[in-house]
Design a protein around this motif. Structure first.
Motif, PDB file in Angstrom:
ATOM      1  N   VAL A  24       1.382   6.920  -6.411  1.00  0.00           N
ATOM      2  CA  VAL A  24       0.257   7.853  -6.609  1.00  0.00           C
ATOM      3  C   VAL A  24       0.720   9.284  -6.351  1.00  0.00           C
ATOM      4  CG1 VAL A  24      -1.973   8.576  -5.655  1.00  0.00           C
ATOM      5  CG2 VAL A  24      -1.553   6.171  -6.131  1.00  0.00           C
ATOM      6  N   GLU A  53       0.624  12.282  -8.880  1.00  0.00           N
ATOM      7  CA  GLU A  53      -0.108  13.510  -8.518  1.00  0.00           C
ATOM      8  C   GLU A  53       0.769  14.743  -8.751  1.00  0.00           C
ATOM      9  OE1 GLU A  53      -2.884  14.717  -7.637  1.00  0.00           O
ATOM     10  OE2 GLU A  53      -2.354  16.580  -6.626  1.00  0.00           O
ATOM     11  N   ARG A  80       0.834  -1.208   0.000  1.00  0.00           N
ATOM     12  CA  ARG A  80       0.000   0.000   0.000  1.00  0.00           C
ATOM     13  C   ARG A  80       0.870   1.261   0.000  1.00  0.00           C
ATOM     14  NH1 ARG A  80      -2.871   1.308   5.289  1.00  0.00           N
ATOM     15  NH2 ARG A  80      -1.261   2.906   5.394  1.00  0.00           N
ATOM     16  N   TYR A  94     -14.864  11.959 -18.866  1.00  0.00           N
ATOM     17  CA  TYR A  94     -14.008  10.869 -18.382  1.00  0.00           C
ATOM     18  C   TYR A  94     -14.621  10.225 -17.147  1.00  0.00           C
ATOM     19  CZ  TYR A  94     -10.286  12.980 -21.183  1.00  0.00           C
ATOM     20  OH  TYR A  94      -9.536  13.485 -22.196  1.00  0.00           O
ATOM     21  N   ASP A  95     -14.155   8.998 -16.905  1.00  0.00           N
ATOM     22  CA  ASP A  95     -14.518   8.332 -15.658  1.00  0.00           C
ATOM     23  C   ASP A  95     -13.359   8.489 -14.684  1.00  0.00           C
ATOM     24  OD1 ASP A  95     -16.262   6.213 -14.207  1.00  0.00           O
ATOM     25  OD2 ASP A  95     -14.211   5.479 -14.055  1.00  0.00           O
ATOM     26  N   GLU A  96     -13.677   8.995 -13.508  1.00  0.00           N
ATOM     27  CA  GLU A  96     -12.643   9.164 -12.476  1.00  0.00           C
ATOM     28  C   GLU A  96     -13.001   8.272 -11.311  1.00  0.00           C
ATOM     29  OE1 GLU A  96     -12.207  13.144 -11.078  1.00  0.00           O
ATOM     30  OE2 GLU A  96     -10.748  13.677 -12.608  1.00  0.00           O
ATOM     31  N   ASN A  97     -12.510   7.035 -11.360  1.00  0.00           N
ATOM     32  CA  ASN A  97     -12.734   6.109 -10.257  1.00  0.00           C
ATOM     33  C   ASN A  97     -14.218   6.012  -9.890  1.00  0.00           C
ATOM     34  OD1 ASN A  97     -11.824   4.282  -8.398  1.00  0.00           O
ATOM     35  ND2 ASN A  97     -11.456   5.796  -6.800  1.00  0.00           N
ATOM     36  N   GLY A  98     -15.041   5.816 -10.932  1.00  0.00           N
ATOM     37  CA  GLY A  98     -16.473   5.633 -10.702  1.00  0.00           C
ATOM     38  C   GLY A  98     -17.281   6.911 -10.748  1.00  0.00           C
ATOM     39  N   ARG A  99     -16.609   8.060 -10.851  1.00  0.00           N
ATOM     40  CA  ARG A  99     -17.332   9.339 -10.922  1.00  0.00           C
ATOM     41  C   ARG A  99     -17.003   9.986 -12.256  1.00  0.00           C
ATOM     42  NH1 ARG A  99     -16.068  14.872  -7.690  1.00  0.00           N
ATOM     43  NH2 ARG A  99     -14.264  14.692  -9.029  1.00  0.00           N
ATOM     44  N   GLN A 100     -18.026  10.523 -12.917  1.00  0.00           N
ATOM     45  CA  GLN A 100     -17.770  11.148 -14.212  1.00  0.00           C
ATOM     46  C   GLN A 100     -17.358  12.604 -14.034  1.00  0.00           C
ATOM     47  OE1 GLN A 100     -21.255  10.278 -16.703  1.00  0.00           O
ATOM     48  NE2 GLN A 100     -19.894   8.888 -17.785  1.00  0.00           N
ATOM     49  N   ASN A 110       2.374   1.814  -3.336  1.00  0.00           N
ATOM     50  CA  ASN A 110       1.344   2.352  -4.232  1.00  0.00           C
ATOM     51  C   ASN A 110       1.085   3.829  -3.934  1.00  0.00           C
ATOM     52  OD1 ASN A 110       1.028  -0.010  -5.579  1.00  0.00           O
ATOM     53  ND2 ASN A 110      -0.683  -0.726  -4.351  1.00  0.00           N
ATOM     54  N   GLU A 111       1.055   4.145  -2.637  1.00  0.00           N
ATOM     55  CA  GLU A 111       0.830   5.552  -2.255  1.00  0.00           C
ATOM     56  C   GLU A 111       1.955   6.428  -2.794  1.00  0.00           C
ATOM     57  OE1 GLU A 111      -1.566   4.883   1.964  1.00  0.00           O
ATOM     58  OE2 GLU A 111       0.483   5.631   1.989  1.00  0.00           O
TER      59      GLU A 111
END
Lengths: 510, 122
Positions: A184, A188, A177, A284-290, A180-181
């Protein structure tokens, strides 16, 4: 005798051994009687059986031990001297130690703890002392040299409220994790830098509310609104689309096709500055949110460049046609006058003269040619005579393109004539080339070519093309008057025209 | 890991160890029962004794008889906690929470630590 001694020695060793076993048996019985053992191991018909001597407590402990053994997080208990008194299977895996090796050792012998920040250690110590527990992240260095990021929950174990008995730690490996952070975070930083330094305006819009949720710094520069003023507004409210209906229509198209492009939209900044912009919007799709990303590029400069190029192409086309017309006229006139056998050579010379003037104009980006520069170009083959037999006298003056073309051709004809028949055809002749701008209410430009000390001059019997070039063609180019005098002492040519029709403002060549 | 004890169980092999300056390497096994307080104390106490008197010269294995009953049976263990001194010979067993340090040291032949022959350290 020797055999007897050996037998005696063996018997003594056996007696010592049995004595020791007897002593052990007595010790065992004493220990059982005194309650110093937890369990007995008795071998029965079905194998060894364990009998706990601590009743309910022992059974509870065994049950707890079995439960903890199955927990996926590492569980380690240490006593008040930080000696390991329990570790489960997950802890054995995490640190690479079997419980049989690790039990009783100090915790530091199976791993070292490193803190993520220097202040974390003091914070953990304080939390354990004051609250009896601490939860946080740190790095454990295993004995094999590898590191593991862990998330730990540590609880103080107490025999009584004031006496700490040890600590219980539940440790989770969060290395993956954390890595991965880290990735990320790098991503970012990288993409935020792109967003913040982009020289296109970028808007992020929530498709459901149709409101702006983020804008990059360049967008605020383009529009003159602060970031806070942009967030929460719809596109038509910042002057990008005409009205709410247009804004809603764009959203409908976006939801249907995921992409919208406007090549040329007018946009006015808050201060009223007009810009032409190109808008490319994608859903776009951003992790389940458009989310909608709108890239807005100021194309005003590009439009100006395109217009400039269009004008240049038209101008080049116009000039090319003019030049071709001149070449055509020169060819026709050269063919009409003079010996057909020398046509090709004469035509070539005249086109060379025309090309010399053309080269200068191109060099100066059609912004005119200095008179002296034009003379030098047309007399390029006689550079060594300039200053001795060819004298140039005149102020800086810049001929416009048409005048440079016409006067350039005239100079070429005058030079050719002087070399063949005039002042440059003998060893003594000279040419004075002068020009001036006479200040008046309407300033006048005049230029003269005066030959002297050449062979005696007689007016030509036939009027050739050369006379057309230094006469009518030159006059047409400057909308002025050309005078040709065949003086006995030498040819004299002057041309006079309004400076406004002949010259461009003097400037440094680029 | 640690060096294995000599293959021979001949008590005379001890003489070889005693006659050299090499420290004797102890092989100990502690049989316990799960996570009872007495087991925890026994583990902690024997570790302390080993670290103080046998540092670098011992191999201690802690075995839960609940997990490995057959191993305990093979070692003729009848109660837990029990410490077995497997090396050097002779084999010895100690019952209890290992809090009687002097009795343990005596049994491990460590009380006369000044004796060069029996000291695990030079």
């Amino acid at each position: 005798m020797r055999e007897t001694a050996e037998l005696r020695s063996a018997a003594q060793a056996e007696i010592a051994h049995l004595s020791a076993r007897l002593q052990e048996a007595e010790d065992t019985l004493g220990a059982i009687r005194n309650g110093e053992v937890d369990a007995l191991l008795v071998t029965g018909a079905t194998g060894p059986q364990i009998y706990a001597l601590q009743g309910q407590d022992a059974e509870t402990n065994r049950f707890r031990g079995e439960m903890l053994a199955q927990v996926s997080d590492a569980v380690i208990a240490v006593d008040h001297e930080e000696r390991i008194i329990y570790l489960n299977t997950a802890a054995e895996r995490l640190y690479g130690f079997a419980a049989s090796e690790a039990l009783g050792r100090r915790i530091s012998s199976i791993r070292q703890a490193h803190w993520l920040r220097p202040e974390d250690e003091a914070a953990a110590t304080f939390a354990l002392r004051e609250h009896g527990e601490w939860r946080g992240e740190n790095i454990h260095l295993r004995n094999d040299g590898t590191t593991v990021y862990v998330e730990s929950g540590i609880t103080m174990l107490r025999e009584n409220p004031t006496q700490p008995a040890g600590m219980l730690a539940v440790i989770r490996d969060v290395t993956e994790r954390k890595l991965n952070e880290g990735q990320v975070l790098v991503s970012e930083i990288r993409y935020r830098r792109l967003f913040e330094t982009a020289h296109d305006g970028i808007l992020l819009i929530d498709p459901s509310s149709q409101q702006i949720i983020d804008a990059n710094p360049f967008m605020t520069t383009m529009l003159g609104y602060s970031h806070a003023e942009l967030v929460g507004r719809e596109l038509f409210e910042i002057g990008l689309l005409n009205d709410q209906a247009a804004s809603r229509e764009m959203m409908r198209t976006l939801k249907r096709t995921n992409h919208v492009r406007y090549d040329n939209l007018p946009l006015e900044s808050q201060a009223g500055r007009h810009q032409e912009v190109e808008v490319i919007a994608n859903l776009y799709d951003e992790n389940g949110r458009q989310v909608i990303q709108c890239n807005i590029r100021d194309i005003s400069e590009r439009r100006r460049s395109e217009e400039h190029i269009r004008l240049l192409i038209a101008e080049v086309n116009h000039r090319a046609k003019n030049l071709l017309a001149v070449v055509q006229a020169v060819a026709q006139q050269t063919a009409k006058h003079g010996d057909p056998e020398t046509l090709a050579a004469r035509l070539s010379e005249r086109i060379d003269g025309l090309a010399a003037g053309q080269d200068l104009l191109v060099k100066n980006q059609w912004q005119g040619v200095e008179v002296s520069e034009l003379i030098m170009a047309q007399l390029a083959h006689f550079q060594d005579l300039i200053g001795t037999r060819v004298l140039l006298v005149g102020p800086p003056a810049r001929l416009n393109a048409a005048a440079a073309q016409g006067i350039g051709m005239a100079l070429h004809e005058l030079t050719t004539n002087a070399v063949k028949y005039g002042a440059l055809s003998n060893a003594e002749g000279r040419v004075r080339i002068g020009w001036q701008v006479m200040a008046d209410e309407l300033p006048v430009f005049s230029m003269s070519w005066l030959e002297e000390h050449g062979p005696k001059v007689a007016p030509p019997v036939h009027k050739g093309f050369g006379q057309v070039v230094i006469g009518r063609m030159a006059e047409a180019a400057v909308q002025g008057t050309a005078v040709i005098a065949y003086n006995e002492s030498g040819l004299a040519w002057t041309i006079t025209a309004a400076a406004a029709d002949t010259l461009t403002p003097t400037q440094d060549a680029p | 890991m640690i060096a294995a004890p000599p293959a021979s169980t001949d008590p005379n092999a001890l003489l070889a160890d005693a006659s050299t300056s090499e420290p004797i390497h102890y092989v100990l096994r502690l049989y316990v029962t799960g996570t009872t307080p007495r087991s925890m104390r026994a583990i902690s106490n024997i570790r302390k004794i080993c670290e103080q008197h046998l540092e670098g010269c011992y191999d201690l294995e802690v075995i839960d008889i609940g997990q490995h009953p057959a191993l305990a049976e093979g070692e003729q263990i009848i109660a837990a906690p029990t410490l077995v001194k497997k090396w050097p010979l002779p084999l010895r067993r100690f019952i209890g929470d290992m809090s009687q340090t002097d009795r343990i040291l005596l049994g491990l032949d460590l009380l006369g630590a000044s004796s060069a022959a029996s000291s695990p350290r030079p």
